[in-house]
Design an enzyme around this catalytic site. Structure first.
Site, PDB file in Angstrom:
ATOM      1  N   ASP A  67      -5.246   2.292  11.707  1.00 15.64           N
ATOM      2  CA  ASP A  67      -5.129   0.855  11.937  1.00 15.64           C
ATOM      3  C   ASP A  67      -4.671   0.521  13.358  1.00 15.64           C
ATOM      4  O   ASP A  67      -4.235   1.400  14.117  1.00 15.64           O
ATOM      5  CB  ASP A  67      -4.168   0.226  10.907  1.00 15.64           C
ATOM      6  CG  ASP A  67      -2.933   1.090  10.645  1.00 15.64           C
ATOM      7  OD1 ASP A  67      -2.604   1.943  11.485  1.00 15.64           O
ATOM      8  OD2 ASP A  67      -2.298   0.902   9.600  1.00 15.64           O
ATOM      9  N   ASN A 136       5.984  -2.321   0.780  1.00 16.89           N
ATOM     10  CA  ASN A 136       5.293  -3.085  -0.263  1.00 16.89           C
ATOM     11  C   ASN A 136       4.183  -2.259  -0.928  1.00 16.89           C
ATOM     12  O   ASN A 136       3.351  -2.802  -1.640  1.00 16.89           O
ATOM     13  CB  ASN A 136       4.713  -4.374   0.331  1.00 16.89           C
ATOM     14  CG  ASN A 136       3.730  -4.084   1.455  1.00 16.89           C
ATOM     15  OD1 ASN A 136       3.458  -2.918   1.775  1.00 16.89           O
ATOM     16  ND2 ASN A 136       3.192  -5.131   2.058  1.00 16.89           N
ATOM     17  N   HIS A 138       1.834  -0.552   0.776  1.00 12.11           N
ATOM     18  CA  HIS A 138       0.579  -0.490   1.535  1.00 12.11           C
ATOM     19  C   HIS A 138       0.289   0.916   2.056  1.00 12.11           C
ATOM     20  O   HIS A 138       1.187   1.727   2.260  1.00 12.11           O
ATOM     21  CB  HIS A 138       0.531  -1.548   2.653  1.00 12.11           C
ATOM     22  CG  HIS A 138       1.333  -1.256   3.882  1.00 12.11           C
ATOM     23  ND1 HIS A 138       1.758  -2.258   4.740  1.00 12.11           N
ATOM     24  CD2 HIS A 138       1.807  -0.105   4.433  1.00 12.11           C
ATOM     25  CE1 HIS A 138       2.414  -1.715   5.748  1.00 12.11           C
ATOM     26  NE2 HIS A 138       2.470  -0.414   5.584  1.00 12.11           N
ATOM     27  N   GLU A 143      -2.730  -4.331   2.435  1.00 10.51           N
ATOM     28  CA  GLU A 143      -1.594  -4.975   1.793  1.00 10.51           C
ATOM     29  C   GLU A 143      -1.871  -5.185   0.297  1.00 10.51           C
ATOM     30  O   GLU A 143      -3.020  -5.066  -0.145  1.00 10.51           O
ATOM     31  CB  GLU A 143      -1.331  -6.327   2.475  1.00 10.51           C
ATOM     32  CG  GLU A 143      -1.111  -6.239   3.992  1.00 10.51           C
ATOM     33  CD  GLU A 143       0.241  -5.619   4.393  1.00 10.51           C
ATOM     34  OE1 GLU A 143       0.757  -4.744   3.664  1.00 10.51           O
ATOM     35  OE2 GLU A 143       0.768  -6.000   5.451  1.00 10.51           O
TER      36      GLU A 143
HETATM   37  C1  F6R Z   1       0.600   3.079  10.187  1.00 11.70           C
HETATM   38  C2  F6R Z   1       0.300   2.775   8.803  1.00 11.70           C
HETATM   39  C3  F6R Z   1       1.347   2.265   7.868  1.00 11.70           C
HETATM   40  C4  F6R Z   1       2.619   3.105   7.871  1.00 11.70           C
HETATM   41  C5  F6R Z   1       3.664   2.535   6.915  1.00 11.70           C
HETATM   42  C6  F6R Z   1       4.964   3.314   6.966  1.00 11.70           C
HETATM   43  O1  F6R Z   1      -0.540   3.539  10.863  1.00 11.70           O
HETATM   44  O2  F6R Z   1      -0.797   2.936   8.429  1.00 11.70           O
HETATM   45  O3  F6R Z   1       0.806   2.210   6.569  1.00 11.70           O
HETATM   46  O4  F6R Z   1       2.297   4.421   7.508  1.00 11.70           O
HETATM   47  O5  F6R Z   1       3.909   1.202   7.221  1.00 11.70           O
HETATM   48  O6  F6R Z   1       5.521   3.194   8.243  1.00 11.70           O
HETATM   49  P1  F6R Z   1       6.839   3.987   8.663  1.00 11.70           P
HETATM   50  O7  F6R Z   1       6.488   5.418   8.715  1.00 11.70           O
HETATM   51  O8  F6R Z   1       7.192   3.444  10.023  1.00 11.70           O
HETATM   52  O9  F6R Z   1       7.864   3.685   7.607  1.00 11.70           O
END
Ligand code: F6R
Length: 237
Positions: A67, A136, A138, A143
């Site tokens: 992303d 959440n 994701h 989302e």
């Molecule tokens: C980032 C992504 C997100 C993160 C998730 C956890 O490329 O795809 O889904 O993996 O938000 O983020 P952290 O590791 O910062 O808790």
């Protein structure tokens, strides 16, 4: 889903790097899906070290990031282009043409998503996708409520995600509200999933993901149906 319990973020980074390194050694032209965020930072640090010691090489590897925010320049320190450069690409021997990160500055964002999806398709699909978990539920920026068969698309970020990611920005008002993300359908087509979840604050959502109902309200719950998913976590489930 196979579950590997680790002691802490250091061990998670080591074990994850061992798994990725072994795929790089055994697959001729590996296609690897990458994540950003805090969780994979130690994985990338270990891969950089291994590459610099000559234990692994990324010369024949193609990568696809999950992303990117809409509207951030590639050299903006909060963009995922910048993150990847800093944590991985600048330290390894990857051919930059083979490191694909969605362009959140593209004039035609729909076209950018279509082109990215086509690139993955043409590369012969992903051998492995690395994933983190949002508070959440994701995966990528898919989302709650995102269809399980979604392909790469534009998203409006959830308030939970904006608040969680505000730590990377000067102020919460600077967090972009839109992003581009690989779809859940695209992620599920990866031959293998390496799912990294670290820290007690994710315990409740992780239990729902692993043991709860498979529902689009908890996007990562679909991983229960993936035939080759490994969860590495320091959380007691
Ligand atoms: C980032 C992504 C997100 C993160 C998730 C956890 O490329 O795809 O889904 O993996 O938000 O983020 P952290 O590791 O910062 O808790």
């Amino acid at each position: 889903m196979d579950i590997i319990k680790v002691k802490n973020s250091d061990e998670l980074g080591i074990k994850a790097a061992e798994i990725v390194a072994s795929r790089l050694k055994t697959i001729e032209n590996p296609n690897i899906g990458l994540a950003t965020g805090t969780t994979p930072e130690k994985l990338y640090a270990n891969l950089v070290q291994m590459c610099q010691r000559g234990v692994i090489s990324f010369k024949h590897t193609t990568t696809f990031n999950l992303d990117e925010y809409v509207g951030l320049a590639h050299d903006d320190p909060t963009s995922y282009h910048y993150y990847m450069e800093k944590h991985l690409f600048s330290g390894i021997d990857i051919n930059r043409e083979n490191a694909h990160v969605l362009d959140g500055e593209a004039k035609d964002l729909e076209q950018e998503c279509t082109t990215f999806e086509k690139l993955i398709e043409e590369s012969g699909k992903l051998h492995m996708q690395i994933l983190g978990l949002g508070l959440n539920g994701h995966i990528g920026f898919n989302e709650p409520g995102t269809p399980f068969d979604s392909r790469t698309h534009i998203v409006e970020l959830d308030q939970v995600t904006i608040e969680a990611n505000a730590r990377f920005f000067d102020s919460i008002d600077d967090v972009p509200t839109r992003a581009l993300t690989m779809g859940i359908g695209t992620i599920m087509e990866a031959k293998e999933i390496l799912f990294l979840v670290q820290g007690e604050k994710k315990a409740d959502i992780l239990r729902k993901v692993v043991y709860g109902e498979v529902t689009e309200e908890v996007p990562a719950s679909i991983l229960q149906r993936h035939p080759n998913a490994t969860l590495l976590t320091d959380i007691d489930l």
